[in-house]
Scaffold this active site. Sequence first.
Site, mmCIF file in Angstrom:
data_model
loop_
_atom_site.group_PDB
_atom_site.id
_atom_site.type_symbol
_atom_site.label_atom_id
_atom_site.label_comp_id
_atom_site.label_asym_id
_atom_site.label_seq_id
_atom_site.Cartn_x
_atom_site.Cartn_y
_atom_site.Cartn_z
ATOM 1 N N PRO A 74 0.819 -1.217 0.000
ATOM 2 C CA PRO A 74 0.000 0.000 0.000
ATOM 3 C C PRO A 74 0.850 1.263 0.000
ATOM 4 O O PRO A 74 1.818 1.373 0.770
ATOM 5 C CB PRO A 74 -0.817 -0.129 1.282
ATOM 6 N N CYS A 75 0.472 2.224 -0.856
ATOM 7 C CA CYS A 75 1.343 3.385 -1.083
ATOM 8 C C CYS A 75 0.775 4.692 -0.547
ATOM 9 O O CYS A 75 1.364 5.746 -0.747
ATOM 10 C CB CYS A 75 1.611 3.542 -2.587
ATOM 11 N N GLN A 76 -0.370 4.653 0.145
ATOM 12 C CA GLN A 76 -1.017 5.911 0.531
ATOM 13 C C GLN A 76 -0.130 6.815 1.372
ATOM 14 O O GLN A 76 -0.210 8.042 1.290
ATOM 15 C CB GLN A 76 -2.324 5.631 1.290
ATOM 16 N N PHE A 78 2.927 7.345 1.080
ATOM 17 C CA PHE A 78 3.971 7.962 0.282
ATOM 18 C C PHE A 78 3.416 8.778 -0.873
ATOM 19 O O PHE A 78 4.120 9.562 -1.490
ATOM 20 C CB PHE A 78 4.904 6.889 -0.304
ATOM 21 N N SER A 79 2.135 8.592 -1.183
ATOM 22 C CA SER A 79 1.552 9.158 -2.394
ATOM 23 C C SER A 79 1.321 10.659 -2.271
ATOM 24 O O SER A 79 0.992 11.168 -1.201
ATOM 25 C CB SER A 79 0.219 8.467 -2.698
#
Length: 303
Positions: A74-76, A78-79
Site C-alpha cells: 500500500p502506497c497511501q 507515500f503518495s
Amino acid sequence: MFRTVDLFAGCGGMSLGFQNAGYNIIAAYDNWSPAVETYKKNFNHPIYERDLADEGVIDEIKDLEPEIIIGGPPCQDFSSAGHRDETLGRAALTQTYTDIVATARPRYFVMENVPRIRVSNTYQYVYESMKKVGYGLTEKVLDASYCGVPQKRKRMFLIGHLGAEDGFLENILDAGLSKKPMSIYDYLGDSLGVEYYFRIPRSYNRRAIFSIYEPSVTIRGVDRPIPPNYKKHPGDLVDIGPEVRALTPKERSYIQTFPEQFIFEENVTNANQMIGNAVPVNLAKYVAEAILKYDFEQRKMGD
C-alpha cells in the site's frame, strides 16, 4: 516459467501482467475481502486472505519456494494524493514485504510503488535490507504510457536479482519503451463513443475535460459524475455538453489495461478502489518481459 507469488495482490493487475508474460503464479495474498473475492473470480490459482504481518506467514511463503516474489505494498503514506506520513502504519507493510523477500530469498523480486517512496525512511530500510541479503538492485520510474498503457501514470519499480550487479535490468527496461506515449484512442479506438471525457480534478485550478487523443490522466480509486454547477476551466478542451461524460468503472478498467472479460464486483465504490489501486496490467507485463529477456541472456552467456 518462474514460480511466482504475488503479495498485496489486490484484484490482480500485477498477477495478470506476469501471467500474460508466461509466469506461473502459484499463490497470491491480500487482506481486503472484496479484492480477494474479485481475484478468485478471475484466476485459477489460489489467493489467501491473510495479514502478511501475522506470525507464520513468512514461513508459509518460504515453504512455497517461489523463484520470484512480486507485489505493490500500500502506497497511501507515500503518495502525493495521500497524507505523506510514514507514521500512519501502512508504511510498515512495505517493511513486511521486505522481510518476507529477505527470508524467502527468491531469485528475483519486484516491488512497485509511487515514485515518492524513494525519499522515505521506509525505502532506505528496503534498499539496505535487500543489499544485505545479496540482491543486485535496479530502481526505475516508468511512465505507463510508454509501456503499452493509455495512461499517464508514473510508478517506481525496485527489482532485485540475487548476485547481480546494481542496475542489471536498466538497459533492457529503457530499450523497450515506446517512442511516444500511448493515447486512449491508440488503445481503444473510438469504442468509448466520445472524444472527450470528464475527470473530477483534485483542485479546480486544474482542467477536468480531456481528449481520447492523449494519454488518460492517472486513474484514481474514486471518481464522481460531472457536478451540475461545474464551471469551465480555461484548460478544458470543450464545454460541458452531450459530447462529454465521465467514464464508467469498466471503462476505467480498460485504461488500466484489464481485459473486457475481467470480472469486478458490483459495488461501485469497491470496484473503483480496486481499479484505481491496481498496477496496470500491461505495465506489469512490460516489467515481467524485461526480466525474462535478461534471464534468457544470462542463461545464454552461461552455456
